[in-house]
Design an enzyme around this catalytic site. Structure first.
Site, short mmCIF file in Angstrom:
data_model
loop_
_atom_site.label_atom_id
_atom_site.label_comp_id
_atom_site.label_asym_id
_atom_site.label_seq_id
_atom_site.Cartn_x
_atom_site.Cartn_y
_atom_site.Cartn_z
N PRO A 9 31.60 50.28 14.13
CA PRO A 9 32.30 49.88 15.32
C PRO A 9 31.64 47.99 15.84
O PRO A 9 31.00 48.03 15.63
CB PRO A 9 31.86 50.92 16.72
N ASN A 10 33.23 47.82 16.64
CA ASN A 10 33.08 46.52 17.22
C ASN A 10 32.34 45.57 16.27
O ASN A 10 32.38 43.89 16.77
CB ASN A 10 31.44 46.63 18.45
N ARG A 17 32.12 38.80 20.65
CA ARG A 17 31.05 39.67 21.12
C ARG A 17 29.84 39.18 21.12
O ARG A 17 29.07 38.36 20.12
CB ARG A 17 31.10 40.67 20.28
N TYR A 22 25.25 38.36 18.54
CA TYR A 22 25.38 38.32 17.12
C TYR A 22 25.75 36.83 16.26
O TYR A 22 26.09 36.93 14.89
CB TYR A 22 26.47 39.25 17.29
N ASN A 73 26.40 48.15 7.43
CA ASN A 73 26.28 47.24 9.38
C ASN A 73 27.16 48.87 9.94
O ASN A 73 27.96 48.45 10.23
CB ASN A 73 26.36 46.83 9.28
N ALA A 76 26.68 50.82 16.17
CA ALA A 76 25.72 51.61 17.50
C ALA A 76 25.70 53.24 17.07
O ALA A 76 25.32 53.99 17.64
CB ALA A 76 26.46 51.52 18.51
N HIS A 79 22.77 54.37 15.45
CA HIS A 79 21.77 54.86 16.53
C HIS A 79 22.06 56.58 17.36
O HIS A 79 21.65 56.97 17.94
CB HIS A 79 21.79 53.74 17.86
N ASP A 86 23.83 62.56 6.55
CA ASP A 86 24.19 64.07 5.66
C ASP A 86 25.66 63.49 4.74
O ASP A 86 25.19 63.71 3.68
CB ASP A 86 25.30 64.80 7.09
N GLU A 97 20.47 49.44 4.21
CA GLU A 97 21.81 49.59 5.95
C GLU A 97 21.55 47.90 6.68
O GLU A 97 20.06 47.16 6.43
CB GLU A 97 20.34 50.32 6.27
N HIS A 99 21.47 45.70 9.67
CA HIS A 99 22.16 44.69 10.78
C HIS A 99 21.72 43.05 11.20
O HIS A 99 20.73 42.70 10.59
CB HIS A 99 21.22 45.69 11.77
N SER A 101 21.66 41.47 14.00
CA SER A 101 20.12 41.40 15.28
C SER A 101 19.06 41.85 14.31
O SER A 101 19.54 42.99 13.41
CB SER A 101 20.95 41.33 16.81
N ARG A 106 14.94 44.73 20.53
CA ARG A 106 15.86 44.54 21.19
C ARG A 106 15.37 46.11 21.88
O ARG A 106 14.26 46.74 22.60
CB ARG A 106 17.74 44.97 20.72
N ARG A 110 18.10 50.97 20.19
CA ARG A 110 18.58 50.12 18.73
C ARG A 110 17.12 51.01 17.35
O ARG A 110 17.62 50.61 16.70
CB ARG A 110 18.43 48.83 19.20
C1 DQA Z 1 24.02 46.17 14.88
C2 DQA Z 1 23.46 46.75 16.31
C3 DQA Z 1 23.00 47.77 16.51
O1 DQA Z 1 22.43 48.69 17.23
C4 DQA Z 1 25.08 47.14 17.83
O2 DQA Z 1 24.87 48.58 18.39
C5 DQA Z 1 25.83 47.14 16.41
C6 DQA Z 1 25.37 45.45 15.96
C7 DQA Z 1 23.87 45.29 14.30
O3 DQA Z 1 24.12 43.85 13.34
O4 DQA Z 1 22.63 44.24 14.99
O5 DQA Z 1 26.56 46.79 16.61
O6 DQA Z 1 24.39 47.24 14.07
#
Ligand code: DQA
Length: 144
Positions: A9-10, A17, A22, A73, A76, A79, A86, A97, A99, A101, A106, A110
């Protein structure tokens, strides 16, 4: 080698954003960067993004028997999502994995990653280059 790159998401809002966190690179240019990198290394790549947890679970399940590695990635969902943990455990496809950031420096919430336990590595705080590092790690691991 076939790699599945999943963004949660996002992440489609990259460039818009919170650019201080980011960066200004858009989602489209991130995908172009990953695609070019994989092409240069002769790796097949399929990049997908969804704002919905179930899509990510479906795509992880789809990876069983058809992809050799996953870069994820989960945004959110990192978390919160036992379902993604699963799914990764169910398919046992080597997963990194990522990220953008540095999640550990943070907010406290997170620092918890539900899926880290099912991943061979976590790359955090390297900006979008983290995706390329994840691809390289999977390729190296498979001997490519
Ligand atoms: C993220 C870090 C997450 O905490 C956040 O919710 C994101 C982006 C990152 O790429 O740094 O949506 O995964």
């Amino acid at each position: 080698m076939k790699i599945l790159v999943l963004n949660g998401p996002n992440l489609n809002m990259l460039g818009i954003r919170e650019p201080d966190i980011y960066g200004r690179e858009t989602y489209a240019s991130l995908i172009e960067k990953i695609t070019e990198h994989c092409k240069a290394k002769q790796l097949d790549v399929d990049c997908r993004q969804s704002n919905h947890e179930g899509d990510l679970v479906d795509w992880i399940q789809e990876a069983y028997g058809s992809f050799d590695g996953i870069v994820i990635n989960p945004g959110a969902y990192t978390h919160t999502s036992v379902a993604i943990l699963d799914a990764l455990k169910a398919v046992s496809v080597p997963t990194v994995e990522v990220h953008i950031s540095d999640v550990d420096s943070r907010e406290e919430f997170r620092r918890t990653s539900y899926l880290r336990a099912a991943c061979i590595a976590t790359i955090s705080g390297r900006g979008t280059d983290g995706y390329l590092e994840a691809v390289d790690l999977l390729a190296k691991r498979s001997g490519k």
